[in-house]
Write an enzyme that holds these catalytic residues in place. Structure first.
Site, short mmCIF file in Angstrom:
data_model
loop_
_atom_site.label_atom_id
_atom_site.label_comp_id
_atom_site.label_asym_id
_atom_site.label_seq_id
_atom_site.Cartn_x
_atom_site.Cartn_y
_atom_site.Cartn_z
N ARG A 1 0.86 -1.18 0.00
CA ARG A 1 0.00 0.00 0.00
C ARG A 1 0.90 1.23 0.00
O ARG A 1 1.80 1.35 0.84
CB ARG A 1 -0.89 0.01 1.24
CG ARG A 1 -1.93 1.10 1.20
CD ARG A 1 -2.65 1.25 2.53
NE ARG A 1 -1.93 2.12 3.43
CZ ARG A 1 -2.49 2.71 4.49
NH1 ARG A 1 -3.76 2.51 4.78
NH2 ARG A 1 -1.77 3.49 5.28
N TYR B 1 -3.01 11.76 5.91
CA TYR B 1 -3.25 10.38 6.31
C TYR B 1 -2.20 9.42 5.73
O TYR B 1 -1.84 9.51 4.55
CB TYR B 1 -4.64 9.93 5.83
CG TYR B 1 -4.77 8.44 6.01
CD1 TYR B 1 -4.99 7.91 7.26
CD2 TYR B 1 -4.55 7.57 4.94
CE1 TYR B 1 -5.02 6.54 7.46
CE2 TYR B 1 -4.59 6.21 5.12
CZ TYR B 1 -4.81 5.70 6.39
OH TYR B 1 -4.80 4.35 6.58
N ASP C 1 -5.00 3.96 -0.35
CA ASP C 1 -6.12 4.25 0.55
C ASP C 1 -6.47 5.74 0.45
O ASP C 1 -5.67 6.59 0.84
CB ASP C 1 -5.69 3.89 1.98
CG ASP C 1 -6.84 3.92 2.97
OD1 ASP C 1 -7.92 4.41 2.61
OD2 ASP C 1 -6.63 3.45 4.12
N HIS D 1 -8.99 7.01 2.05
CA HIS D 1 -9.50 7.31 3.40
C HIS D 1 -10.76 8.16 3.42
O HIS D 1 -10.84 9.14 4.17
CB HIS D 1 -8.38 7.92 4.25
CG HIS D 1 -8.29 7.28 5.61
ND1 HIS D 1 -8.57 7.96 6.77
CD2 HIS D 1 -8.01 6.02 5.99
CE1 HIS D 1 -8.43 7.13 7.80
NE2 HIS D 1 -8.10 5.95 7.35
N GLU E 1 -8.78 1.97 -2.08
CA GLU E 1 -9.54 1.73 -0.83
C GLU E 1 -10.27 2.99 -0.37
O GLU E 1 -9.74 4.09 -0.48
CB GLU E 1 -8.52 1.30 0.22
CG GLU E 1 -9.07 1.14 1.62
CD GLU E 1 -7.98 0.71 2.59
OE1 GLU E 1 -6.95 0.15 2.16
OE2 GLU E 1 -8.16 0.94 3.80
N GLU F 1 -13.60 -0.98 6.24
CA GLU F 1 -12.93 -1.10 7.54
C GLU F 1 -13.76 -0.48 8.67
O GLU F 1 -13.57 -0.84 9.83
CB GLU F 1 -11.52 -0.49 7.50
CG GLU F 1 -11.49 0.99 7.24
CD GLU F 1 -10.07 1.55 7.20
OE1 GLU F 1 -9.23 0.97 6.50
OE2 GLU F 1 -9.82 2.56 7.87
N ARG G 1 -13.61 -5.06 3.23
CA ARG G 1 -12.50 -4.84 4.19
C ARG G 1 -12.91 -5.01 5.65
O ARG G 1 -12.14 -4.70 6.55
CB ARG G 1 -11.98 -3.41 4.00
CG ARG G 1 -11.36 -3.17 2.67
CD ARG G 1 -9.88 -3.01 2.70
NE ARG G 1 -9.38 -2.10 3.69
CZ ARG G 1 -8.40 -2.40 4.55
NH1 ARG G 1 -7.85 -3.59 4.57
NH2 ARG G 1 -7.97 -1.48 5.41
N GLU H 1 -4.30 -7.28 5.38
CA GLU H 1 -3.43 -6.15 5.71
C GLU H 1 -2.55 -6.51 6.90
O GLU H 1 -3.01 -7.13 7.86
CB GLU H 1 -4.28 -4.92 6.07
CG GLU H 1 -3.45 -3.68 6.40
CD GLU H 1 -4.31 -2.47 6.75
OE1 GLU H 1 -5.47 -2.65 7.15
OE2 GLU H 1 -3.80 -1.34 6.61
N TRP I 1 -12.09 12.16 8.02
CA TRP I 1 -10.74 11.63 8.30
C TRP I 1 -10.69 10.21 7.89
O TRP I 1 -10.49 9.54 7.17
CB TRP I 1 -10.36 11.71 9.79
CG TRP I 1 -8.93 11.29 9.92
CD1 TRP I 1 -7.83 12.02 9.59
CD2 TRP I 1 -8.44 9.99 10.34
NE1 TRP I 1 -6.69 11.28 9.77
CE2 TRP I 1 -7.05 10.02 10.23
CE3 TRP I 1 -9.06 8.83 10.78
CZ2 TRP I 1 -6.23 8.94 10.55
CZ3 TRP I 1 -8.27 7.75 11.11
CH2 TRP I 1 -6.85 7.80 10.99
C1 GCO Z 1 -5.99 1.10 7.16
C2 GCO Z 1 -6.72 2.11 7.94
C3 GCO Z 1 -6.10 2.56 9.21
C4 GCO Z 1 -7.15 3.29 10.04
C5 GCO Z 1 -6.94 3.03 11.48
C6 GCO Z 1 -8.02 3.64 12.33
O1 GCO Z 1 -6.29 1.00 5.98
O2 GCO Z 1 -5.19 0.39 7.75
O3 GCO Z 1 -7.21 3.12 7.14
O4 GCO Z 1 -4.95 3.32 9.03
O5 GCO Z 1 -7.15 4.63 9.77
O6 GCO Z 1 -6.90 1.65 11.66
O7 GCO Z 1 -8.00 3.12 13.61
MG MG Z 2 -7.86 2.14 5.32
#
Ligand code: GCO
Ligand code: MG
Length: 402
Positions: free
Chosen positions: A147, A159, A210, A212, A236, A262, A283, A339, A402
């Site tokens: 990633r 991020y 990602d 995010h 992602e 996630e 995810r 991951e 975020w």
């Molecule tokens: C990822 C995630 C993490 C989250 C974190 C939040 O893809 O691994 O985006 O970085 O932001 O796990 O607790």
């Molecule tokens: Mg993520």
């Protein structure tokens, strides 16, 4: 066999983790991960105040009935706190059942569907050159999938990038730190980054990214389209996913594979994404998805729609969740990827695991149950410290995703 007790243990070996231990009258015990980053105490209280007394005296083998008792019986369904609490209990019960039967957990879920499980890890850098360099270094460690996140020209802190070796978003403080964001700057930069990375590492490595949850559907569609020739394994969290039909817009515009989930905790967060074939990877992770019991059903639904798994596996979930994801992944046919960010030494000292990682793949041995041990004495030397995930603002101060 009867459940005799439930212990909730919060520790911070490098970062905060919530661990559940369910004890039985036969001496067999099970472990579950109840960590919800930045909201740890809410899950601990849910477990201690509301679930313990419902479990004492129950037969721990009745995983299906206990799950439904805790889910339907509460009346208040879904939500990350509830589902993480139920998930931790469910993982611990499956650990008990497979330990009592003296088999690795995957044997109870369908047996071995593969010999090893591919994982991806993170590469990061403050700018393009540093990021390309890190991707090459991670590739040299043997990873087959990486990633890629990078600092964005003109933005101070974004991020996925930190000045430490591995990325840890939660900060031990009394309130969240603030990061900043500009979608225009990001969209200008990311295609250039992937062009440079692909050129450097060649075709024979999986690249992931990602976003995010920060883009609108049409912005995500543009990004997916512009990244097409770099053949990502997945893009992602291309957009915030509260409204599943937003993904239709992205899907109609791009062949870049999409992954999301996630922050999901229920099949109702993703069933439209599945039945309309709007994503390629789901995810959700075992602890936050309510445990092994519902995740098996979600994976089955996904399998009918050509969707594979890609469980969230950050270092902010404990090795207990990692083990649960690996046994789950070993048993299902539609495993995609896991991951894996690695764990700092303090974490590994508290949680010892029988799963092994080498050359980009996990393997599982014949250890019964999940194959994880928790050193309670050592854990007590790392007391909980309040920590928050960051918040994000646009350059004019507007609060952003975020
Ligand atoms: C990822 C995630 C993490 C989250 C974190 C939040 O893809 O691994 O985006 O970085 O932001 O796990 O607790
Ligand atoms: Mg993520």
């Amino acid at each position: 066999m009867k459940i005799t007790g439930l212990k909730v243990m919060v520790c911070s070996p490098g970062r905060n983790f919530v661990t559940v231990k369910i004890e039985t009258d036969k001496g067999v015990f099970g472990l579950g991960d109840a960590t919800l980053n930045g909201r740890e105490k809410a899950v601990a209280a849910y477990l201690e105040s509301h679930l313990t007394s419902c479990l004492i005296g129950r037969d721990p083998f009745d995983t299906e009935d206990i799950w439904n008792y805790l889910y339907k019986g509460a009346y208040w369904r879904r939500g990350p706190v509830t589902m993480t609490a139920i998930g931790a209990v469910d993982i611990a019960l499956w650990d008990i059942k497979s330990k009592a039967l003296e088999v690795p957990l995957y044997q109870l879920l369908g047996g071995k569907s593969r010999n090893r499980l591919m994982a991806y890890t993170h590469a990061q850098g403050q700018d393009l050159a540093e990021t390309v360099e890190d991707v090459v270094a991670v590739k040299e460690q043997g990873f087959r999938a990486i990633r890629v996140q990078s600092g964005i020209p003109g933005l101070k802190k974004v991020y996925g990038v930190s000045d430490k070796e591995s990325y840890e978003p939660a900060v031990k403080s009394s309130r969240p730190v603030e990061e900043n964001w500009s979608t225009a700057k990001y969209l200008e930069f990311i295609p250039k980054l992937f062009s440079a990375v692909r050129k450097e590492v060649g075709a024979d490595i999986h690249l992931l990214h990602d976003a995010h949850h920060r883009l609108s559907p049409i912005e995500a569609a543009r990004l997916g389209k512009e990244l097409e020739s770099y053949h990502l394994y997945w893009l992602e969290d291309a957009t915030a996913a509260e409204l599943q039909d937003r993904f239709r817009i992205i899907r109609q515009h791009t062949t870049t594979p999409l992954a999301v989930g996630e922050v999901f905790n229920s099949v109702y967060d993703c069933h439209q994404l599945m039945i309309e074939h709007l994503i390629d990877y789901i995810r959700m992770t075992v602890a936050h998805g309510g445990g092994i019991t519902p995740m098996m059903k979600i994976a089955n639904l996904a399998s009918f729609h050509n969707i594979k798994t890609g469980c969230h596996g950050p270092s902010d979930l404990s090795p207990i969740n990692m083990a649960a994801c690996l046994h789950f992944g070993m048993a299902i046919n539609n495993y995609g990827i896991q991951e894996y960010m690695g764990y700092p030494q303090e974490t590994a000292d508290v949680f010892s695991t029988s799963y092994k990682f080498a050359d980009g793949y996990f393997t599982l041995d014949e250890s019964p149950g999940l194959g994880v041990n928790y050193d309670e004495k050592k854990a007590k030397t790392f007391p909980y410290e309040k920590a928050y995930l960051p918040i994000n603002r646009l350059e004019d101060g507007t609060l952003w995703d975020w």
